[in-house]
Design a protein around this motif. Structure first.
Motif, PDB file in Angstrom:
ATOM      1  N   UNK A  16       0.833  -1.203   0.000  1.00  0.00           N
ATOM      2  CA  UNK A  16       0.000   0.000   0.000  1.00  0.00           C
ATOM      3  C   UNK A  16       0.868   1.253   0.000  1.00  0.00           C
ATOM      4  N   UNK A  17       1.900   1.258   0.836  1.00  0.00           N
ATOM      5  CA  UNK A  17       2.792   2.416   0.942  1.00  0.00           C
ATOM      6  C   UNK A  17       3.516   2.673  -0.383  1.00  0.00           C
ATOM      7  N   UNK A  18       4.028   1.614  -1.027  1.00  0.00           N
ATOM      8  CA  UNK A  18       4.749   1.799  -2.282  1.00  0.00           C
ATOM      9  C   UNK A  18       3.806   2.235  -3.397  1.00  0.00           C
ATOM     10  N   UNK A  19       2.633   1.652  -3.465  1.00  0.00           N
ATOM     11  CA  UNK A  19       1.661   2.061  -4.489  1.00  0.00           C
ATOM     12  C   UNK A  19       1.273   3.520  -4.308  1.00  0.00           C
ATOM     13  N   UNK A  20       1.130   3.949  -3.066  1.00  0.00           N
ATOM     14  CA  UNK A  20       0.798   5.361  -2.801  1.00  0.00           C
ATOM     15  C   UNK A  20       1.920   6.259  -3.318  1.00  0.00           C
ATOM     16  N   UNK A  21       3.165   5.856  -3.116  1.00  0.00           N
ATOM     17  CA  UNK A  21       4.298   6.646  -3.618  1.00  0.00           C
ATOM     18  C   UNK A  21       4.321   6.699  -5.140  1.00  0.00           C
ATOM     19  N   UNK A  22       3.762   5.675  -5.761  1.00  0.00           N
ATOM     20  CA  UNK A  22       3.699   5.634  -7.220  1.00  0.00           C
ATOM     21  C   UNK A  22       2.426   6.299  -7.757  1.00  0.00           C
ATOM     22  N   UNK A  23       1.633   6.889  -6.839  1.00  0.00           N
ATOM     23  CA  UNK A  23       0.442   7.616  -7.255  1.00  0.00           C
ATOM     24  C   UNK A  23      -0.814   6.777  -7.335  1.00  0.00           C
ATOM     25  N   UNK A  24      -0.774   5.556  -6.838  1.00  0.00           N
ATOM     26  CA  UNK A  24      -1.909   4.638  -6.882  1.00  0.00           C
ATOM     27  C   UNK A  24      -2.439   4.462  -5.461  1.00  0.00           C
ATOM     28  N   UNK A  25      -3.676   4.853  -5.231  1.00  0.00           N
ATOM     29  CA  UNK A  25      -4.258   4.755  -3.904  1.00  0.00           C
ATOM     30  C   UNK A  25      -5.075   3.469  -3.785  1.00  0.00           C
ATOM     31  N   UNK A  26      -4.652   2.590  -2.902  1.00  0.00           N
ATOM     32  CA  UNK A  26      -5.341   1.320  -2.646  1.00  0.00           C
ATOM     33  C   UNK A  26      -5.520   1.156  -1.144  1.00  0.00           C
ATOM     34  N   UNK A  27      -6.624   0.518  -0.763  1.00  0.00           N
ATOM     35  CA  UNK A  27      -6.833   0.221   0.655  1.00  0.00           C
ATOM     36  C   UNK A  27      -5.979  -0.979   1.036  1.00  0.00           C
ATOM     37  N   UNK A  28      -5.802  -1.173   2.325  1.00  0.00           N
ATOM     38  CA  UNK A  28      -5.055  -2.334   2.801  1.00  0.00           C
ATOM     39  C   UNK A  28      -5.745  -3.620   2.368  1.00  0.00           C
ATOM     40  N   UNK A  29      -7.072  -3.629   2.392  1.00  0.00           N
ATOM     41  CA  UNK A  29      -7.820  -4.811   1.967  1.00  0.00           C
ATOM     42  C   UNK A  29      -7.595  -5.099   0.479  1.00  0.00           C
ATOM     43  N   UNK A  30      -7.574  -4.057  -0.359  1.00  0.00           N
ATOM     44  CA  UNK A  30      -7.283  -4.246  -1.779  1.00  0.00           C
ATOM     45  C   UNK A  30      -5.880  -4.807  -1.982  1.00  0.00           C
ATOM     46  N   UNK A  31      -4.934  -4.335  -1.173  1.00  0.00           N
ATOM     47  CA  UNK A  31      -3.563  -4.840  -1.262  1.00  0.00           C
ATOM     48  C   UNK A  31      -3.495  -6.307  -0.837  1.00  0.00           C
ATOM     49  N   UNK A  32      -4.278  -6.681   0.176  1.00  0.00           N
ATOM     50  CA  UNK A  32      -4.351  -8.092   0.590  1.00  0.00           C
ATOM     51  C   UNK A  32      -4.822  -8.961  -0.573  1.00  0.00           C
ATOM     52  N   UNK A  33      -5.855  -8.476  -1.286  1.00  0.00           N
ATOM     53  CA  UNK A  33      -6.395  -9.233  -2.424  1.00  0.00           C
ATOM     54  C   UNK A  33      -5.370  -9.338  -3.542  1.00  0.00           C
ATOM     55  N   UNK A  34      -4.637  -8.263  -3.797  1.00  0.00           N
ATOM     56  CA  UNK A  34      -3.601  -8.294  -4.828  1.00  0.00           C
ATOM     57  C   UNK A  34      -2.538  -9.336  -4.481  1.00  0.00           C
ATOM     58  N   UNK A  35      -2.129  -9.340  -3.224  1.00  0.00           N
ATOM     59  CA  UNK A  35      -1.115 -10.296  -2.769  1.00  0.00           C
ATOM     60  C   UNK A  35      -1.652 -11.722  -2.850  1.00  0.00           C
ATOM     61  N   UNK A  36      -2.903 -11.918  -2.457  1.00  0.00           N
ATOM     62  CA  UNK A  36      -3.492 -13.262  -2.433  1.00  0.00           C
ATOM     63  C   UNK A  36      -3.478 -13.926  -3.808  1.00  0.00           C
ATOM     64  N   UNK A  37      -3.582 -13.133  -4.872  1.00  0.00           N
ATOM     65  CA  UNK A  37      -3.586 -13.689  -6.230  1.00  0.00           C
ATOM     66  C   UNK A  37      -2.267 -14.376  -6.582  1.00  0.00           C
ATOM     67  N   UNK A  38      -1.174 -13.966  -5.937  1.00  0.00           N
ATOM     68  CA  UNK A  38       0.145 -14.514  -6.263  1.00  0.00           C
ATOM     69  C   UNK A  38       0.814 -15.206  -5.082  1.00  0.00           C
ATOM     70  N   UNK A  39       0.132 -15.270  -3.960  1.00  0.00           N
ATOM     71  CA  UNK A  39       0.658 -15.881  -2.745  1.00  0.00           C
ATOM     72  C   UNK A  39       0.518 -17.395  -2.836  1.00  0.00           C
ATOM     73  N   UNK A  40       1.551 -18.056  -3.324  1.00  0.00           N
ATOM     74  CA  UNK A  40       1.487 -19.489  -3.603  1.00  0.00           C
ATOM     75  C   UNK A  40       1.370 -20.357  -2.354  1.00  0.00           C
ATOM     76  N   UNK A  41       1.975 -19.922  -1.256  1.00  0.00           N
ATOM     77  CA  UNK A  41       1.938 -20.752  -0.049  1.00  0.00           C
ATOM     78  C   UNK A  41       0.883 -20.306   0.956  1.00  0.00           C
ATOM     79  N   UNK A  42       0.115 -19.266   0.621  1.00  0.00           N
ATOM     80  CA  UNK A  42      -1.009 -18.859   1.463  1.00  0.00           C
ATOM     81  C   UNK A  42      -0.647 -18.199   2.770  1.00  0.00           C
ATOM     82  N   UNK A  43       0.574 -17.647   2.884  1.00  0.00           N
ATOM     83  CA  UNK A  43       0.966 -17.024   4.150  1.00  0.00           C
ATOM     84  C   UNK A  43       0.591 -15.545   4.247  1.00  0.00           C
ATOM     85  N   UNK A  44      -0.050 -15.004   3.210  1.00  0.00           N
ATOM     86  CA  UNK A  44      -0.524 -13.619   3.264  1.00  0.00           C
ATOM     87  C   UNK A  44       0.505 -12.583   2.874  1.00  0.00           C
TER      88      UNK A  44
END
Length: 141
Positions: A100-128
């Protein structure tokens, strides 16, 4: 105008003091002039990651290599640099807060929940969180 000349023009614009090198402070000023924010520590880390001769500065060749992303080994190094910029906490993974912090620095505003969902799409071992290998998989999509 050929690519090399274009790279030289951009490089010379970034090289405010005309010494033929881009320093961490010049990189930081460049990011600020584009409306972004980069701390002293972040700009120093970025230069360290991209500096090929270890002098703490970026030469034209470093700049061109970065822009063109030449070679698989260098791409891996560039990916590690990108990973470390997102990771930001030195813990070895990207968590929703750091994303979330890095996306904000890049001009993209996302909620923490949206960032969780983004991570979940590529989180192969399910550790969050995203490990470097998971980040590489994400970047190859």
């Amino acid at each position: 105008m050929d690519k090399q000349r274009q790279y030289e023009r951009v490089f010379n614009h970034l090289d405010e003091n005309g010494d033929g090198k881009i320093s961490a402070s010049e990189l930081q000023q460049c990011v600020a002039s584009m409306g972004g924010k980069m701390s002293v520590e972040e700009s120093e880390a970025a230069v360290r990651l991209m500096d090929s001769d270890g002098d703490g500065l970026l030469c034209l060749e470093d700049f061109v290599r970065i822009v063109e992303g030449a070679g698989d080994e260098e791409k891996g190094t560039d990916l590690m640099g990108a990973f470390k910029m997102y990771e930001m906490e030195g813990c070895g993974y990207i968590n929703p807060k750091s994303l979330k912090r890095m996306l904000r620095r890049l001009g993209e505003s996302k909620s923490t929940n949206e960032c969780r969902k983004m991570i979940a799409r590529f989180d192969l071992n399910g550790d969050g969180v995203l490990s470097f290998d998971e980040f590489k998989n994400m970047m190859s999509c």
